[in-house]
Design a protein around this motif. Sequence first.
Motif, short mmCIF file in Angstrom:
data_model
loop_
_atom_site.label_atom_id
_atom_site.label_comp_id
_atom_site.label_asym_id
_atom_site.label_seq_id
_atom_site.Cartn_x
_atom_site.Cartn_y
_atom_site.Cartn_z
N VAL B 301 25.93 11.95 -7.34
CA VAL B 301 26.41 11.47 -6.04
C VAL B 301 25.27 11.63 -5.04
O VAL B 301 24.74 12.73 -4.87
CB VAL B 301 27.63 12.28 -5.55
N VAL B 302 24.87 10.55 -4.42
CA VAL B 302 23.77 10.60 -3.45
C VAL B 302 24.33 10.59 -2.04
O VAL B 302 25.11 9.69 -1.68
CB VAL B 302 22.80 9.41 -3.65
N PHE B 303 23.98 11.62 -1.28
CA PHE B 303 24.40 11.72 0.13
C PHE B 303 23.21 11.44 1.04
O PHE B 303 22.15 12.04 0.88
CB PHE B 303 24.91 13.13 0.43
N GLU B 304 23.41 10.55 2.00
CA GLU B 304 22.35 10.29 2.98
C GLU B 304 22.96 9.96 4.34
O GLU B 304 24.09 9.47 4.40
CB GLU B 304 21.50 9.07 2.56
N MET B 305 22.22 10.21 5.39
CA MET B 305 22.60 9.73 6.72
C MET B 305 21.93 8.36 6.93
O MET B 305 21.10 8.17 7.81
CB MET B 305 22.18 10.73 7.80
N SER B 306 22.30 7.42 6.05
CA SER B 306 21.80 6.05 6.12
C SER B 306 22.76 5.20 5.30
O SER B 306 23.69 5.72 4.69
CB SER B 306 20.38 5.96 5.54
N THR B 307 22.50 3.91 5.26
CA THR B 307 23.37 3.04 4.45
C THR B 307 22.93 3.03 2.99
O THR B 307 23.47 2.27 2.19
CB THR B 307 23.35 1.59 4.99
N GLY B 320 18.72 3.66 -15.48
CA GLY B 320 19.93 3.21 -16.15
C GLY B 320 20.79 4.32 -16.73
O GLY B 320 21.92 4.09 -17.14
N ARG B 321 20.23 5.56 -16.78
CA ARG B 321 21.03 6.66 -17.29
C ARG B 321 21.99 7.14 -16.22
O ARG B 321 21.69 7.09 -15.04
CB ARG B 321 20.13 7.81 -17.74
N GLY B 322 23.15 7.65 -16.64
CA GLY B 322 24.09 8.25 -15.71
C GLY B 322 24.79 7.23 -14.84
O GLY B 322 24.54 6.03 -14.90
N ARG B 323 25.71 7.75 -14.02
CA ARG B 323 26.48 6.91 -13.11
C ARG B 323 26.16 7.40 -11.69
O ARG B 323 26.26 8.60 -11.42
CB ARG B 323 27.97 7.07 -13.41
N VAL B 324 25.74 6.49 -10.84
CA VAL B 324 25.31 6.90 -9.50
C VAL B 324 26.28 6.37 -8.45
O VAL B 324 26.57 5.17 -8.41
CB VAL B 324 23.88 6.40 -9.19
N VAL B 325 26.79 7.29 -7.64
CA VAL B 325 27.69 6.92 -6.54
C VAL B 325 26.97 7.26 -5.24
O VAL B 325 26.31 8.30 -5.15
CB VAL B 325 29.02 7.69 -6.65
N PHE B 326 27.10 6.39 -4.27
CA PHE B 326 26.44 6.65 -2.98
C PHE B 326 27.47 6.88 -1.89
O PHE B 326 28.48 6.18 -1.81
CB PHE B 326 25.54 5.47 -2.59
N TYR B 345 34.94 16.05 -5.12
CA TYR B 345 36.22 16.30 -5.79
C TYR B 345 36.72 15.00 -6.46
O TYR B 345 37.09 14.99 -7.62
CB TYR B 345 37.23 16.81 -4.76
N ARG B 346 36.68 13.92 -5.71
CA ARG B 346 37.15 12.62 -6.20
C ARG B 346 36.35 12.18 -7.44
O ARG B 346 36.92 11.78 -8.45
CB ARG B 346 36.98 11.57 -5.09
N GLU B 347 35.03 12.31 -7.36
CA GLU B 347 34.20 11.87 -8.48
C GLU B 347 34.39 12.77 -9.70
O GLU B 347 34.30 12.29 -10.84
CB GLU B 347 32.73 11.82 -8.06
N TYR B 348 34.62 14.07 -9.45
CA TYR B 348 34.85 14.96 -10.59
C TYR B 348 36.18 14.63 -11.27
O TYR B 348 36.27 14.63 -12.50
CB TYR B 348 34.80 16.42 -10.16
#
Lengths: 250, 356
Positions: B301-307, B320-326, B345-348
């Motif tokens: 899960v990537v957290f940023e103060m940007s879009t 391409g490995r893993g699943r990335v949510v922003f 919590y949601r992603e887990y």
Amino acid sequence: MKLLNKWPIYYKRDVVTHYCSGCGHGVVHRIIAELLEEMDLGKRAVCVNPAGCAVLAYKYFDIDMIESAHGRGTAIATGIKRVKPELFVFTYQGDGDLSAIGTAETIHSANRGEQITVVFINNAVYGMTGGQMAPTTLLGQKTTTTPGGRDPKFDGYPLHITDMIAQFPGVIYAERTAINGPAGIQRTKKAIRTAFQVQVDGLGYSIIEVLSACPTNWKMSTEDSFKWINEVMVKEFVPGVLTDKRGGAA
Amino acid sequence: MVSKVFMSGNHAFGEAAIRAGCRSYFGYPITPQNEIGEYMAEHLPRNGGVFLQSESETAAINMVIGAAATGVRVMTSSSSPGISLKQEGISFLAGFQLPAVIVNVMRGGPGLGNIAPAQGDYFQATRGGGHGDYRTPVFAPGSLQEVADLTRVAFDVADRYRTPVMILGDGMLGQMKEPVEFPEPLVGLPEKEWALKGRGEGPSRYMASLILDVMEMERHNWELERKYQVITKNETLYEGYMLDDAKIVAVAYGTTARIAKAAIKRVRKEGVPAGLLRPITLWPFPKVPLQDLALRIEDFVVFEMSTGQMVEDVLLSLEGRGRVVFHGRPGGVVPTPVEFSRILYREYQRQVKSEK
């Protein structure tokens, strides 16, 4: 036999010039190299050269030099002189560099009275980019971007930036000369010597504007170019001392 | 001498720079980083240094070029719109191969944006930013102690590789106050033999970025690239937090990493095995550590103060490995630990459900 014309030690030998025939840069380079030697400044000198034809000045001068982005020469010179006041720092700039893209840097370094010297070559045209209008282009003068001649209604008026900054208290010495013959060359050397001395004496900012030919972009012969400086250009940009505050009166 | 003091991030930048041997500062005021220049105005001259308020950011970065060319340690600082103006000079510093430290205390953008904390300058900072083929090492402190520590590292890296280095903070980091312990001031920095100091009796030097010959320019570009590869190999920094037993990994830097840590503490109490990978250098990006994590972890899960900017480096690194949510909050909105907790919590829950 007395050697009348010794080769200056800070002027490189065996270099083929890249400047066009009739161009004033070579003459002013030589004057500066002579003065650096005569005034014993070359060993502690740093020259900031501009974007434009004179960006290659390092090919000719045998002193420490740094190039600058378009117009930023006096900001770089400020940085050098502020941290190393013992160095002799001067910029070598053209009219596009100094009076268009670098107007802010020119005005504010002058207004701060930076302890630097500016050698300003005014040929009323952009040389390296191929002959476009400069802020100093004369009314009616044809350039590649004023094909019908500079029209004040569209292009504004020639900018007298040296006259402008000569008014600032921190500008100790400002003079305009012309490379238009032996007398003009002598006058230019004397003026640059005075400007250099202002920095040596720690008095403040000094600038010499040199009217100089660009036969290639003026599309004239060298002879006609000199005639044009003498008959036309000096009427708009009148040579002479613009300010001299060396006596202390600001 | 008591070195632990309670001070703001912006003041910490100034104090850390002076202790790192910085002897000149050129800058132009812009919120939310004005206190850096103010601190330098007061403290640099009394430490034998030079402070000058320039007429613009463009002039400031060119004064930095001049000072750097003489070999002294030099810093400038600004905030987002000001950094855009400085990019011209940063490109020239890279071309000249001159060391300097540039602090960016980011605010909301594009354009004038606002004066609240944001992380929208990630692309500009890590992709060179100015014109031409170059990179800038970028350090992203996550606390004021790290402001103190990384500012010194930034000056050292700048000198070691003769390159401009950026420290990327944000309005939160600049304005908050924390106790900071400063290292002892550096003394006796080595002379730089390449610096301009007048030729004296020796040969003259010339600093140029203009290289008209294409073959020579290509050689110069490859020389720079080799340097960037060495920096990537030797200077990549990151922090792992609660990663040993993690099954879901947050990736965040600077202020968002602090918030992510608080969120991880919360969700751990509810049995969510979350951890954090915090890039400390944004360029070079900690690609290999991320790839190593992807050998055993599926969810990022990537957290940023940007879009969404650093998320692209995460995707590039994972290949391409893993699943990335922003999850991002642009515009100067500072997210809360509760907000990040909900996402983790949601992603887990999704991970657990998909495993059943």
